[in-house]
Scaffold this motif. Structure first.
Motif, PDB file in Angstrom:
ATOM      1  N   ARG A 132      44.933  47.312  45.989  1.00  0.00           N
ATOM      2  CA  ARG A 132      44.842  48.149  44.986  1.00  0.00           C
ATOM      3  C   ARG A 132      43.880  48.123  44.099  1.00  0.00           C
ATOM      4  O   ARG A 132      43.238  49.476  43.620  1.00  0.00           O
ATOM      5  CB  ARG A 132      46.194  48.240  44.215  1.00  0.00           C
TER       6      ARG A 132
ATOM      7  N   SER B  30      37.607  54.714  47.827  1.00  0.00           N
ATOM      8  CA  SER B  30      38.468  54.395  46.674  1.00  0.00           C
ATOM      9  C   SER B  30      38.780  55.804  46.027  1.00  0.00           C
ATOM     10  O   SER B  30      38.266  56.915  46.368  1.00  0.00           O
ATOM     11  CB  SER B  30      37.594  53.581  45.387  1.00  0.00           C
TER      12      SER B  30
ATOM     13  N   SER C 261      47.814  46.443  50.005  1.00  0.00           N
ATOM     14  CA  SER C 261      47.504  47.622  49.409  1.00  0.00           C
ATOM     15  C   SER C 261      48.140  47.839  48.283  1.00  0.00           C
ATOM     16  O   SER C 261      47.570  48.661  47.316  1.00  0.00           O
ATOM     17  CB  SER C 261      47.764  49.002  50.156  1.00  0.00           C
ATOM     18  N   GLU C 262      48.933  47.134  47.784  1.00  0.00           N
ATOM     19  CA  GLU C 262      49.958  47.123  46.484  1.00  0.00           C
ATOM     20  C   GLU C 262      49.368  46.170  45.667  1.00  0.00           C
ATOM     21  O   GLU C 262      50.049  45.954  44.569  1.00  0.00           O
ATOM     22  CB  GLU C 262      51.345  47.149  46.594  1.00  0.00           C
ATOM     23  N   LYS C 263      48.469  45.352  45.888  1.00  0.00           N
ATOM     24  CA  LYS C 263      48.263  43.900  45.101  1.00  0.00           C
ATOM     25  C   LYS C 263      47.007  44.042  44.491  1.00  0.00           C
ATOM     26  O   LYS C 263      45.963  44.905  45.461  1.00  0.00           O
ATOM     27  CB  LYS C 263      48.512  42.815  45.987  1.00  0.00           C
TER      28      LYS C 263
ATOM     29  N   LYS D 288      41.342  45.849  51.767  1.00  0.00           N
ATOM     30  CA  LYS D 288      42.050  46.840  51.289  1.00  0.00           C
ATOM     31  C   LYS D 288      43.104  46.249  50.462  1.00  0.00           C
ATOM     32  O   LYS D 288      44.012  45.691  50.599  1.00  0.00           O
ATOM     33  CB  LYS D 288      42.634  47.795  52.594  1.00  0.00           C
TER      34      LYS D 288
ATOM     35  N   VAL E 285      39.670  50.367  48.107  1.00  0.00           N
ATOM     36  CA  VAL E 285      40.359  50.096  46.870  1.00  0.00           C
ATOM     37  C   VAL E 285      40.783  51.173  46.128  1.00  0.00           C
ATOM     38  O   VAL E 285      40.002  52.317  46.268  1.00  0.00           O
ATOM     39  CB  VAL E 285      39.823  49.006  45.934  1.00  0.00           C
ATOM     40  N   VAL E 286      41.864  51.285  45.353  1.00  0.00           N
ATOM     41  CA  VAL E 286      42.147  52.245  44.637  1.00  0.00           C
ATOM     42  C   VAL E 286      41.523  52.383  43.123  1.00  0.00           C
ATOM     43  O   VAL E 286      40.901  53.373  42.635  1.00  0.00           O
ATOM     44  CB  VAL E 286      43.627  52.467  44.548  1.00  0.00           C
TER      45      VAL E 286
END
Length: 503
Positions: A421, A469, A395-397, A419, A444-445
């Motif tokens: 970033r 998202s 989630s952070e990549k 899932k 995704v963000v």
């Protein structure tokens, strides 16, 4: 006259509808009155009622009290406004004749009158599963409150002080429990007494140990029928020989055990006991500091093992010939793990997991940079030729879409769950697409319209895309995606839930 789907009996239609997602059931329910009744009558559909927001009360008065659907599974969220509890009882009475599962999920440590629980139990005489979370029960009246007998109750989940109350003994009102989920805390002995009383008939047990001092005593209790066990013990260790002996004795009496979750920092000696004593174990979740070669050797001795989840571990993969292949393992989940030698692990996985159908990699790249993570994912995924479902959560990549080209060898792959970033929209000029992938769940963000369309170019035969998202695609982007793949069901995940699948 030719036979049509309308000639099918209700039992067969219910079976068909049970395989559909919730949104598809709702669509099927618009076909006719008969389908409307059957499509949403499946037993794995639950109704969620949330009183924590400012607008919920009017909605539920208008919609739920007029509903004719026979819900069996109800979930109630509520906060500190105790007046809402009366409305909750009003709604519960509407479905009381059919409900057999009830979950009460308040804000943490909400004070609740014990009389409120007594009214709920009286409304639901056929209740089979009761889940009570984060309530602080109290009795401020001078009148003694009695809980009616719950003779049909088979599964009880308690995360509160209910067993600590001296006003009544829960053993008297729950004579037929076979599944128990509870906390064992610092002060009261009553939860342990309750557990010891019903232990001989339990088939499922879940315990959160708020202090590890109680762990050996619970392991020493009698559970001859146990098929599923979950132990959660924070900051525990098994360096104590007596504790290891007690745990081995626990496994020795659990010959019927099929599923185990041990989030209590197990070690090699515990796995050694399990490999000898748990011949029927099919599902195992482990929290372990070091997963050594010897640990893999013990795990490979569990000949019935089908699902394995490893958490919070540093993994030292053995050579493929060090232990037997996991011939029945169809699902592997790695959560928050560090792999000391990714290439060695890849070789081991390719040979030792010959029938693996589902692989979940959830934050497995702790301490790795972006390039190493990319290489690890690409190598391990391309090696597992029988893979049908792949889940990647980082989630952070950012996910580089070049990774999809390494999936081209996975011809049995049908579902991708991603899932990240965000997605990078650079794609190497390879003539490759994944025509075999049917379902894509993308959380995704950061994603833009162009990136989504390029992604769909790689998946020309996808039939279902679920997009979730924060700063996501525009309405025009979603519209363009639907035009690009007119046979694909593209949906944006809802933020507000009323009905969801039973969890």
């Amino acid at each position: 006259m030719p036979t049509s789907i309308e000639d099918l009996p209700e039992e067969m239609l219910l079976k068909i509808f049970s395989h559909l997602e919730l949104d598809d059931r709702k669509t099927a329910g618009t076909v006719c009155r008969r389908w409307s009744t059957l499509a949403l009558r499946c037993t794995d559909l639950q109704l969620e009622v949330d009183f924590r927001g400012p607008d919920g009360e009017d909605v539920y008065h208008r919609v739920l009290l007029a509903s004719s659907r026979p819900y069996k599974h109800l979930v109630f969220y509520f906060g500190y406004d105790y007046a809402k509890c009366e409305l909750l009882l009003h709604i519960l009475a509407r479905f009381a004749s059919t409900v057999d599962t009830l979950k009460l999920l308040p804000n943490n440590f909400v004070p609740v009158e014990i009389e409120f629980l007594a009214k709920i139990v009286a409304l639901c005489p056929n209740l089979k599963r009761l889940h009570v979370d984060a309530c602080t029960f109290q009795n401020q009246s001078d009148v003694e409150v009695k809980i009616p007998p719950m003779n049909h109750l088979s599964d009880l989940y308690l995360e509160n002080n209910l067993l600590d109350l001296r006003e009544f003994d829960f053993r008297d009102v729950t004579p037929n429990i076979t599944g128990l989920h509870l906390q064992i805390g610092y002060y009261s002995q009553r939860p342990q007494q309750f557990l010891q009383h019903i232990g001989p008939r339990l088939k499922e047990l879940e315990v959160w140990f708020l202090t590890e001092d109680h762990f050996p005593s619970v392991c020493g209790m009698n559970f001859p029928l146990l098929e599923k066990v979950n132990f959660y013990c924070v900051d525990s260790s098994f360096d104590d020989c007596h504790t290891i002996e007690q745990l081995a004795r626990f496994f020795q009496q659990c010959s019927k055990l099929k599923e185990a979750t041990l989030r209590c920092n197990v070690n090699e000696l515990v796995l050694g006991s399990m490999s000898q004593l748990c011949a029927n174990l099919q599902s195992l979740c482990l929290s372990i500091e070091e997963l050594s070669e010897e640990c893999f050797l013990y795990l490979s001795e569990l000949r019935s093992l089908k699902r394995l989840r490893i958490e919070d571990a540093r993994i030292h993969a053995p050579d493929p010939n060090f232990c037997r292949p996991f011939k029945k393992l169809v699902m592997l989940t790695l959560y928050s793990v560090q792999i000391d030698d990714p290439s060695k692990f890849n070789r081991f996985a390719c040979i030792s997991f010959p029938v693996l159908a589902t692989l979940e990699l959830l934050h497995v790249c702790c301490g790795m940079n972006q390039a190493t993570m990319f290489k690890f994912h690409s190598i391990i995924c391309s090696s597992l030729l029988y893979l049908e479902r792949l889940v990647l959560h980082e989630s952070e990549k950012f996910l580089d879409l070049d990774l999809f080209f390494y999936f081209a060898t996975l011809t049995k792959l049908r579902e991708l769950r991603l899932k990240f970033r965000g997605l990078t929209d650079y794609i190497c000029p390879y003539d490759t697409n994944l025509v075999f992938v049917r379902n894509l769940i993308l959380d995704v963000v950061l994603i833009n319209d162009a990136c989504l369309l390029k992604l769909l170019e790689l998946l020309p035969e996808v039939k279902r895309l679920q997009l979730s998202s924060v700063n996501g695609c525009s309405a025009d982007g979603i519209r363009a995606a639907r035009e690009r793949l007119p046979l694909c069901d593209i949906s944006v995940k809802r933020r507000v839930r009323i009905e969801e699948r039973l969890s």
